[in-house]
Motif scaffolding. Structure first.
Motif, PDB file in Angstrom:
ATOM      1  N   THR A  83       0.720  -0.735   0.183  1.00 47.02           N
ATOM      2  CA  THR A  83      -0.118   0.243  -0.188  1.00 47.02           C
ATOM      3  C   THR A  83      -0.043   1.148   0.059  1.00 47.02           C
ATOM      4  OG1 THR A  83      -0.142  -0.030   2.721  1.00 47.02           O
ATOM      5  CG2 THR A  83      -1.296  -0.966   0.854  1.00 47.02           C
ATOM      6  N   GLU A  84       1.973   1.406   0.227  1.00 46.27           N
ATOM      7  CA  GLU A  84       3.217   2.564   0.427  1.00 46.27           C
ATOM      8  C   GLU A  84       3.121   2.581  -0.459  1.00 46.27           C
ATOM      9  OE1 GLU A  84       5.453  -1.135   0.048  1.00 46.27           O
ATOM     10  OE2 GLU A  84       2.984  -0.397   1.564  1.00 46.27           O
ATOM     11  N   ILE A  85       2.835   2.332  -2.320  1.00 44.85           N
ATOM     12  CA  ILE A  85       3.289   2.217  -3.961  1.00 44.85           C
ATOM     13  C   ILE A  85       2.284   3.650  -3.902  1.00 44.85           C
ATOM     14  CG2 ILE A  85       5.117   0.682  -4.455  1.00 44.85           C
ATOM     15  CD1 ILE A  85       1.923  -0.415  -5.727  1.00 44.85           C
ATOM     16  N   THR A  86       2.633   4.424  -4.961  1.00 43.00           N
ATOM     17  CA  THR A  86       1.867   5.382  -6.039  1.00 43.00           C
ATOM     18  C   THR A  86       0.502   4.579  -6.953  1.00 43.00           C
ATOM     19  OG1 THR A  86       3.816   6.026  -7.332  1.00 43.00           O
ATOM     20  CG2 THR A  86       3.210   7.816  -5.204  1.00 43.00           C
ATOM     21  N   TRP A  87       0.400   3.919  -6.163  1.00 42.96           N
ATOM     22  CA  TRP A  87      -0.246   3.000  -7.371  1.00 42.96           C
ATOM     23  C   TRP A  87      -1.548   3.427  -8.364  1.00 42.96           C
ATOM     24  CZ3 TRP A  87      -5.633   2.962  -7.205  1.00 42.96           C
ATOM     25  CH2 TRP A  87      -6.309   3.171  -5.853  1.00 42.96           C
ATOM     26  N   TRP A  88      -1.898   4.388  -7.787  1.00 44.38           N
ATOM     27  CA  TRP A  88      -3.466   5.946  -8.717  1.00 44.38           C
ATOM     28  C   TRP A  88      -2.258   6.082  -9.839  1.00 44.38           C
ATOM     29  CZ3 TRP A  88      -1.474   6.534  -3.740  1.00 44.38           C
ATOM     30  CH2 TRP A  88      -0.601   7.423  -3.433  1.00 44.38           C
ATOM     31  N   ARG A  89      -1.158   6.336  -9.567  1.00 48.34           N
ATOM     32  CA  ARG A  89      -0.124   6.542 -11.208  1.00 48.34           C
ATOM     33  C   ARG A  89       0.195   5.697 -12.153  1.00 48.34           C
ATOM     34  NH1 ARG A  89       4.349   9.950  -7.420  1.00 48.34           N
ATOM     35  NH2 ARG A  89       2.490  11.221  -6.141  1.00 48.34           N
ATOM     36  N   VAL A  90      -0.933   4.607 -11.922  1.00 47.12           N
ATOM     37  CA  VAL A  90      -0.444   3.606 -12.847  1.00 47.12           C
ATOM     38  C   VAL A  90      -1.376   3.135 -13.220  1.00 47.12           C
ATOM     39  CG1 VAL A  90       1.077   1.153 -13.183  1.00 47.12           C
ATOM     40  CG2 VAL A  90       1.942   2.902 -11.780  1.00 47.12           C
ATOM     41  N   ILE A  91      -2.391   3.695 -14.154  1.00 49.64           N
ATOM     42  CA  ILE A  91      -3.570   2.887 -14.971  1.00 49.64           C
ATOM     43  C   ILE A  91      -3.509   1.647 -15.849  1.00 49.64           C
ATOM     44  CG2 ILE A  91      -4.730   4.519 -13.376  1.00 49.64           C
ATOM     45  CD1 ILE A  91      -4.643   6.561 -15.947  1.00 49.64           C
ATOM     46  N   ARG A  92      -4.859   2.056 -16.074  1.00 50.68           N
ATOM     47  CA  ARG A  92      -5.032   0.965 -17.804  1.00 50.68           C
ATOM     48  C   ARG A  92      -4.878   2.305 -19.006  1.00 50.68           C
ATOM     49  NH1 ARG A  92     -10.493  -0.760 -15.865  1.00 50.68           N
ATOM     50  NH2 ARG A  92     -10.408  -3.222 -15.026  1.00 50.68           N
ATOM     51  N   SER A  93      -4.830   1.836 -19.820  1.00 47.17           N
ATOM     52  CA  SER A  93      -4.451   2.482 -21.142  1.00 47.17           C
ATOM     53  C   SER A  93      -5.927   3.623 -21.769  1.00 47.17           C
ATOM     54  CB  SER A  93      -4.296   1.801 -22.445  1.00 47.17           C
ATOM     55  OG  SER A  93      -4.969   1.157 -22.301  1.00 47.17           O
TER      56      SER A  93
END
Length: 143
Positions: A71-81
């Motif tokens: 959960t500590e990563i900025t996952w919302w900055r990697v999304i579907r194309s």
């Protein structure tokens, strides 16, 4: 498509700042997370963009790595194309996108405006991360 930018942009230090050292390397998950850590606030990359930047894997492999990242990563900055995330993640991501002023549409992110364009310096850092992967025949980066 990600293109090389001419303007330098400072970024966080991390595995991309290390020089390859002998047998020391990164596994694919670590390489993916190192690239994710470089994405500035308000910008995004697709799963496929990250695979392309690393010259290895594909969108699904990047997605699996993201799922193991915690959960500590900025996952919302990697999304579907297409600028979206799975429905369960979308509402939480919206909060981050609003806070970071990420360009959005009603359904998600405006990829055309929000996609991160790494600088030459950023590309060099990403290449150093990719060189630490134990993949003998890395495909050439297309972006």
């Amino acid at each position: 498509m990600i293109q090389r930018s001419q303007e330098p942009r400072p970024g966080p230090s991390g595995p991309g700042d290390r020089e390859p050292a002998g047998d020391a390397g990164l596994d694919y998950d670590e390489a993916v997370l190192a690239v994710v850590a470089m994405i500035p606030a308000g910008r995004v990359l697709s799963y496929g963009d990250i695979a392309e930047l690393l010259g290895s894997g594909g969108p699904r492999q990047v997605g699996k790595s993201m799922g193991r990242g915690g959960t500590e990563i900025t996952w919302w900055r990697v999304i579907r194309s297409n600028g979206t995330l799975p429905a369960a993640l979308q509402p939480v991501a919206e909060e981050h996108w609003v806070r970071e002023s990420t360009p959005r549409t009603g359904a998600g992110v405006r990829m055309r405006h929000a996609r991160w364009q790494p600088s030459e310096e950023d590309h060099a850092r990403i290449d150093r991360v990719a060189e630490l992967l134990p993949i003998p025949k890395r495909r050439p980066r297309m972006i």
